[in-house]
Design a protein around this motif. Sequence first.
Motif, PDB file in Angstrom:
ATOM      1  N   ARG A  50      31.738  23.781  40.358  1.00  0.00           N
ATOM      2  CA  ARG A  50      32.802  24.657  39.840  1.00  0.00           C
ATOM      3  C   ARG A  50      33.095  25.763  40.855  1.00  0.00           C
ATOM      4  O   ARG A  50      34.243  26.122  41.089  1.00  0.00           O
ATOM      5  CB  ARG A  50      32.367  25.247  38.494  1.00  0.00           C
ATOM      6  CG  ARG A  50      33.534  25.700  37.655  1.00  0.00           C
ATOM      7  CD  ARG A  50      33.231  25.903  36.204  1.00  0.00           C
ATOM      8  NE  ARG A  50      31.903  26.391  35.933  1.00  0.00           N
ATOM      9  CZ  ARG A  50      30.972  25.719  35.266  1.00  0.00           C
ATOM     10  NH1 ARG A  50      31.235  24.530  34.804  1.00  0.00           N
ATOM     11  NH2 ARG A  50      29.786  26.233  35.036  1.00  0.00           N
TER      12      ARG A  50
ATOM     13  N   ARG B 207      27.262  28.845  26.009  1.00  0.00           N
ATOM     14  CA  ARG B 207      28.438  29.624  26.407  1.00  0.00           C
ATOM     15  C   ARG B 207      29.595  29.451  25.428  1.00  0.00           C
ATOM     16  O   ARG B 207      30.239  30.397  25.018  1.00  0.00           O
ATOM     17  CB  ARG B 207      28.893  29.198  27.814  1.00  0.00           C
ATOM     18  CG  ARG B 207      30.040  30.015  28.361  1.00  0.00           C
ATOM     19  CD  ARG B 207      30.606  29.389  29.611  1.00  0.00           C
ATOM     20  NE  ARG B 207      31.304  28.150  29.334  1.00  0.00           N
ATOM     21  CZ  ARG B 207      32.582  28.075  28.945  1.00  0.00           C
ATOM     22  NH1 ARG B 207      33.285  29.157  28.810  1.00  0.00           N
ATOM     23  NH2 ARG B 207      33.143  26.904  28.705  1.00  0.00           N
ATOM     24  N   ARG B 208      29.813  28.182  25.037  1.00  0.00           N
ATOM     25  CA  ARG B 208      30.936  27.920  24.145  1.00  0.00           C
ATOM     26  C   ARG B 208      30.722  28.600  22.790  1.00  0.00           C
ATOM     27  O   ARG B 208      31.674  29.020  22.139  1.00  0.00           O
ATOM     28  CB  ARG B 208      31.110  26.407  23.990  1.00  0.00           C
ATOM     29  CG  ARG B 208      32.515  26.047  23.652  1.00  0.00           C
ATOM     30  CD  ARG B 208      32.838  24.598  23.915  1.00  0.00           C
ATOM     31  NE  ARG B 208      33.523  24.431  25.179  1.00  0.00           N
ATOM     32  CZ  ARG B 208      33.107  23.655  26.157  1.00  0.00           C
ATOM     33  NH1 ARG B 208      32.002  22.995  26.034  1.00  0.00           N
ATOM     34  NH2 ARG B 208      33.788  23.557  27.261  1.00  0.00           N
ATOM     35  N   LEU B 211      31.525  32.222  23.202  1.00  0.00           N
ATOM     36  CA  LEU B 211      32.980  32.386  23.216  1.00  0.00           C
ATOM     37  C   LEU B 211      33.544  32.235  21.801  1.00  0.00           C
ATOM     38  O   LEU B 211      34.441  32.983  21.385  1.00  0.00           O
ATOM     39  CB  LEU B 211      33.597  31.347  24.164  1.00  0.00           C
ATOM     40  CG  LEU B 211      35.091  31.443  24.446  1.00  0.00           C
ATOM     41  CD1 LEU B 211      35.482  32.832  24.918  1.00  0.00           C
ATOM     42  CD2 LEU B 211      35.505  30.424  25.506  1.00  0.00           C
ATOM     43  N   MET B 262      29.247  34.455  34.021  1.00  0.00           N
ATOM     44  CA  MET B 262      29.790  33.669  35.142  1.00  0.00           C
ATOM     45  C   MET B 262      29.067  34.019  36.434  1.00  0.00           C
ATOM     46  O   MET B 262      28.885  33.172  37.306  1.00  0.00           O
ATOM     47  CB  MET B 262      31.287  33.960  35.293  1.00  0.00           C
ATOM     48  CG  MET B 262      32.136  33.267  34.258  1.00  0.00           C
ATOM     49  SD  MET B 262      33.864  33.517  34.591  1.00  0.00           S
ATOM     50  CE  MET B 262      34.268  34.775  33.399  1.00  0.00           C
ATOM     51  N   ASN B 493      41.797  23.863  34.892  1.00  0.00           N
ATOM     52  CA  ASN B 493      41.029  25.105  35.093  1.00  0.00           C
ATOM     53  C   ASN B 493      41.099  25.931  33.822  1.00  0.00           C
ATOM     54  O   ASN B 493      41.585  27.063  33.825  1.00  0.00           O
ATOM     55  CB  ASN B 493      41.615  25.913  36.258  1.00  0.00           C
ATOM     56  CG  ASN B 493      41.614  25.143  37.550  1.00  0.00           C
ATOM     57  OD1 ASN B 493      40.618  25.072  38.233  1.00  0.00           O
ATOM     58  ND2 ASN B 493      42.749  24.518  37.856  1.00  0.00           N
ATOM     59  N   ARG B 494      40.649  25.345  32.712  1.00  0.00           N
ATOM     60  CA  ARG B 494      40.831  25.989  31.403  1.00  0.00           C
ATOM     61  C   ARG B 494      40.158  27.348  31.327  1.00  0.00           C
ATOM     62  O   ARG B 494      40.711  28.293  30.758  1.00  0.00           O
ATOM     63  CB  ARG B 494      40.272  25.095  30.304  1.00  0.00           C
ATOM     64  CG  ARG B 494      41.136  23.896  30.031  1.00  0.00           C
ATOM     65  CD  ARG B 494      40.464  22.990  29.027  1.00  0.00           C
ATOM     66  NE  ARG B 494      41.056  21.677  29.027  1.00  0.00           N
ATOM     67  CZ  ARG B 494      42.088  21.311  28.294  1.00  0.00           C
ATOM     68  NH1 ARG B 494      42.652  22.183  27.500  1.00  0.00           N
ATOM     69  NH2 ARG B 494      42.562  20.097  28.350  1.00  0.00           N
ATOM     70  N   ARG B 495      38.955  27.448  31.850  1.00  0.00           N
ATOM     71  CA  ARG B 495      38.234  28.715  31.729  1.00  0.00           C
ATOM     72  C   ARG B 495      38.981  29.825  32.447  1.00  0.00           C
ATOM     73  O   ARG B 495      39.168  30.906  31.915  1.00  0.00           O
ATOM     74  CB  ARG B 495      36.832  28.581  32.314  1.00  0.00           C
ATOM     75  CG  ARG B 495      35.846  27.988  31.356  1.00  0.00           C
ATOM     76  CD  ARG B 495      34.519  27.780  32.005  1.00  0.00           C
ATOM     77  NE  ARG B 495      33.755  29.018  32.123  1.00  0.00           N
ATOM     78  CZ  ARG B 495      32.513  29.059  32.601  1.00  0.00           C
ATOM     79  NH1 ARG B 495      31.922  27.954  32.990  1.00  0.00           N
ATOM     80  NH2 ARG B 495      31.864  30.191  32.682  1.00  0.00           N
ATOM     81  N   ARG B 496      39.412  29.531  33.674  1.00  0.00           N
ATOM     82  CA  ARG B 496      40.074  30.554  34.478  1.00  0.00           C
ATOM     83  C   ARG B 496      41.411  30.963  33.842  1.00  0.00           C
ATOM     84  O   ARG B 496      41.651  32.139  33.585  1.00  0.00           O
ATOM     85  CB  ARG B 496      40.311  30.026  35.894  1.00  0.00           C
ATOM     86  CG  ARG B 496      41.030  30.997  36.783  1.00  0.00           C
ATOM     87  CD  ARG B 496      41.328  30.396  38.138  1.00  0.00           C
ATOM     88  NE  ARG B 496      40.165  30.381  38.995  1.00  0.00           N
ATOM     89  CZ  ARG B 496      40.181  30.769  40.283  1.00  0.00           C
ATOM     90  NH1 ARG B 496      41.290  31.201  40.818  1.00  0.00           N
ATOM     91  NH2 ARG B 496      39.101  30.703  41.014  1.00  0.00           N
ATOM     92  N   GLY B 499      41.233  32.506  30.398  1.00  0.00           N
ATOM     93  CA  GLY B 499      40.850  33.916  30.553  1.00  0.00           C
ATOM     94  C   GLY B 499      42.037  34.770  30.951  1.00  0.00           C
ATOM     95  O   GLY B 499      42.222  35.883  30.436  1.00  0.00           O
ATOM     96  N   ALA B 696      40.405  28.403  26.758  1.00  0.00           N
ATOM     97  CA  ALA B 696      39.140  28.492  27.500  1.00  0.00           C
ATOM     98  C   ALA B 696      38.012  27.719  26.815  1.00  0.00           C
ATOM     99  O   ALA B 696      37.114  27.219  27.469  1.00  0.00           O
ATOM    100  CB  ALA B 696      38.745  29.960  27.657  1.00  0.00           C
ATOM    101  N   MET B 697      38.085  27.655  25.485  1.00  0.00           N
ATOM    102  CA  MET B 697      37.013  26.988  24.721  1.00  0.00           C
ATOM    103  C   MET B 697      37.138  25.478  24.725  1.00  0.00           C
ATOM    104  O   MET B 697      36.170  24.758  24.606  1.00  0.00           O
ATOM    105  CB  MET B 697      37.085  27.454  23.256  1.00  0.00           C
ATOM    106  CG  MET B 697      35.969  28.375  22.856  1.00  0.00           C
ATOM    107  SD  MET B 697      35.897  28.597  21.089  1.00  0.00           S
ATOM    108  CE  MET B 697      37.370  29.464  20.717  1.00  0.00           C
TER     109      MET B 697
END
Lengths: 106, 725
Positions: A50, B207-208, B211, B262, B493-496, B499, B696-697
């Motif tokens: 990542r 982490r999930r 969140l 992160m 890039n779901r997390r980025r 966010g 993001a989730m």
Amino acid sequence: MSVWIALATLVLLAAVVYVISAPLRAARAPQRGQSAQRDELEAARAAKYREIRDAELDYRTGKLSDEDYKAIDGALRAEALEILNRLEALDDDEDDAERQVTPEAP
Amino acid sequence: MAALGRACLPLALVVCVYGIGASLYGVRARRPEWSDSGRRAVYALAGVLTVAFAVLESAFLRSDFSFNTVASTSSLSTPTFYKAAAVWSSQEGSLLLWAWLLSLWSSLVLFMTRNRLRDVTPYATSVLLGFGGFFVALMMFYATPFASTHPAPSDGVGLDPLLRHPSMMIHPPMLYSGYTLCMVPLAFGIGALIARRVDAEWIVSTRRFALAAWFFLGIGILLGARWSYAELGWGGYWGWDAVENASLMPWLTGTAFLHSLMIQEKRGMLKVWNVSLVLATGILAIMGTFLVRSGILSSIHAFGGATLGVPFVALIAVLIGGSIYLVVSRRGMLRTEHRLDSLLSREAMFLGNNLVLVGLCFVIFWGTYFPLISEALNGHEALVGPPWFDRYTVPLALVLVLLSGIGPVIAWRRATWASARRNFRAPLGCALMTLLVLLGVGVQQKPLAVAMFCCAAFVLGSVGQEFWRGMRVRGAIAHEPPPVALLALVRRNRRRYGGYIVHIGMAVLFVGVAASSSFQHATELGLSPGQSTHVGAYTVRYVKPTATITPKYDSAHTGATLSLGAVLDVSKHGRHVSTLRPSQGYYDSGDPSQGSVGHFIGGQAVSHVSMDAGITRDVWSAIAPNIDAPRLRRIMSAANKTIPLVRPDEGMIAVAVMARAYMQNPPTAQFHLIVSPLVMWIWIGGLIVFGGALVAMWPAPGMLRQRASARAASRAAARRGLARA
């Protein structure tokens, strides 16, 4: 009504005992899970991949200079390779252990 | 049915005790079948508590008043819509909801990690079952939801009128989902410390859930704010109330954790900080539940009695003491693996954001618990009000919003000043343009609000630039048209980008908060029909009074016996804008000592707000009619004397006479009128935030497939591209 409730309570109790005791009743199966070391390495590998992707995106969107990107990407790939080598070594160890436990078929 | 519910509680407690014992024995004696059995105890707990919850819910829906809880918080006239939600309006029901949700989330996380973290999960299982057992024990020994009375009363007291709002259907389950989900990272954090497995894997595995805790807690907080604004007659959405603050604190530390995790994932840094944040978030969530349920601090939201204080204090003391011991005793293995490469890096920005978030939490903690602290020190319960909170939180919020714009345009590890200058050009341009426009329209008299608008513009500029550049890069590489490239970029890039969407939502939300709190026009005054007043640029005229009696059911589901209100005409520069109909509902107290008619309207008086909400402004109104006017009082006294208690039908006729008298000769009523700009953007911002959190989730495409072939991929990757390093 109270008979039905007593019956329902007993059924609930039986279901709880059945669910909880299942692993104890079953023959001791071989461990399905992975070793802690493998878990740790695989988590580190996913994080490193990542990080490599993030660095590439940072570079392409103009947040990193050519020079910085080359240095960071090189360092990240070296770190990833180190993790992969350790995983590979672990695979080999596990394969050896498996061969020792399971005799080869004639 | 109450007997079945009662039987579930000891069974659930036994399951918890067994599960804790089996898990600990399994991990200590290296007998995984016992650990598995302990994990299954969590599933069994979820099953037993589901039955218990179903029993209670069904009692509410059937109006079974033999259940004491049902009799005290529901009634025949309570609409079905609210009967279903009345379960968690009581102390007992909310404890059951807490334990039930905890068991469901615990089952989910333990199922998902059943083949991983095998040395950590048994400890985490024990912690989760410990919490479950604690709440089940509270229900058994302090506040049982299944206490019953025979013969059952013919009707119940009814739901607290303040809770008859659609938000209240969803607010408590959301809040409690947030609180209980906070227990998951807490339990795994404790498990990792005990098992001495402090690498990033426990963080990745939970982490999930962290969140999700943040997501549900946030929705709960926002719904609470909406309820406060639309239901409580004071006209605000946030009053720095103890219970509001109690839910905000774990949300703030949870936000800090979601950023700092992160850094541990990528760099192996901040291990002590992360584990401390997780433990603090869990403990603050327990403290939040304690505040609502103990009644220790006065709050408009404190619906609990004072019976649960001691067990909660004991639990919190154990958690704090245990957490400190674990972190201190494991400090050697929590040492950081790397150091910051540069202060101009995303890690450094995240550190800054963490310090601000924790600082905010500390300020709110101090202000919330100050009454208790001052009472302990000098015997006087001193309160701090909203101005005290605003003095410290507003500057911190400004820095936070600014950082949420800086972070996205700074690279991980290190950035150069040249690239920073290039990346800040557009966001700074947006901020500067906003400043010029604001100065142009003459709003410089509120510098903090102006600063917030500029910071928000900076965030929108920086995040907008990120989306734009990312879309162009993706489009150029994959030869995709812009909309497709944008979607693909976010999907990959779901997390980025999730966010980033959250950052946009927070900026929008803060614009709404700054505008509505700084440029609000409010007035409180008495008006008679025909009179008018000015609120900001608007003219509000009291057109006529309204009065309705609702003996059983009313279309608005308020359940008030009598509602007195007003029709208000709102106009601007002579043009009609809207018609508002605020009212006040008077509820049956059920207390015969108030008289045969008096009890019909002698209960709680609840304001029913009326507003015209729009994109640019809300016109908000509430009324406090003078029900004690001499004429109305004379009618009630006479009716109390002449109508016997056993003739409620005649009593209601007397109430109707009062309503008519009010209409014919309305006394002066007190009005609270507010014109607030941009309030709508608070709710819109909240929706954007939660949309971003969902992005993001959401699992990345092909994640499961990737996991399945991870081993093969690692070998292949080693032989391909990575070898060039």
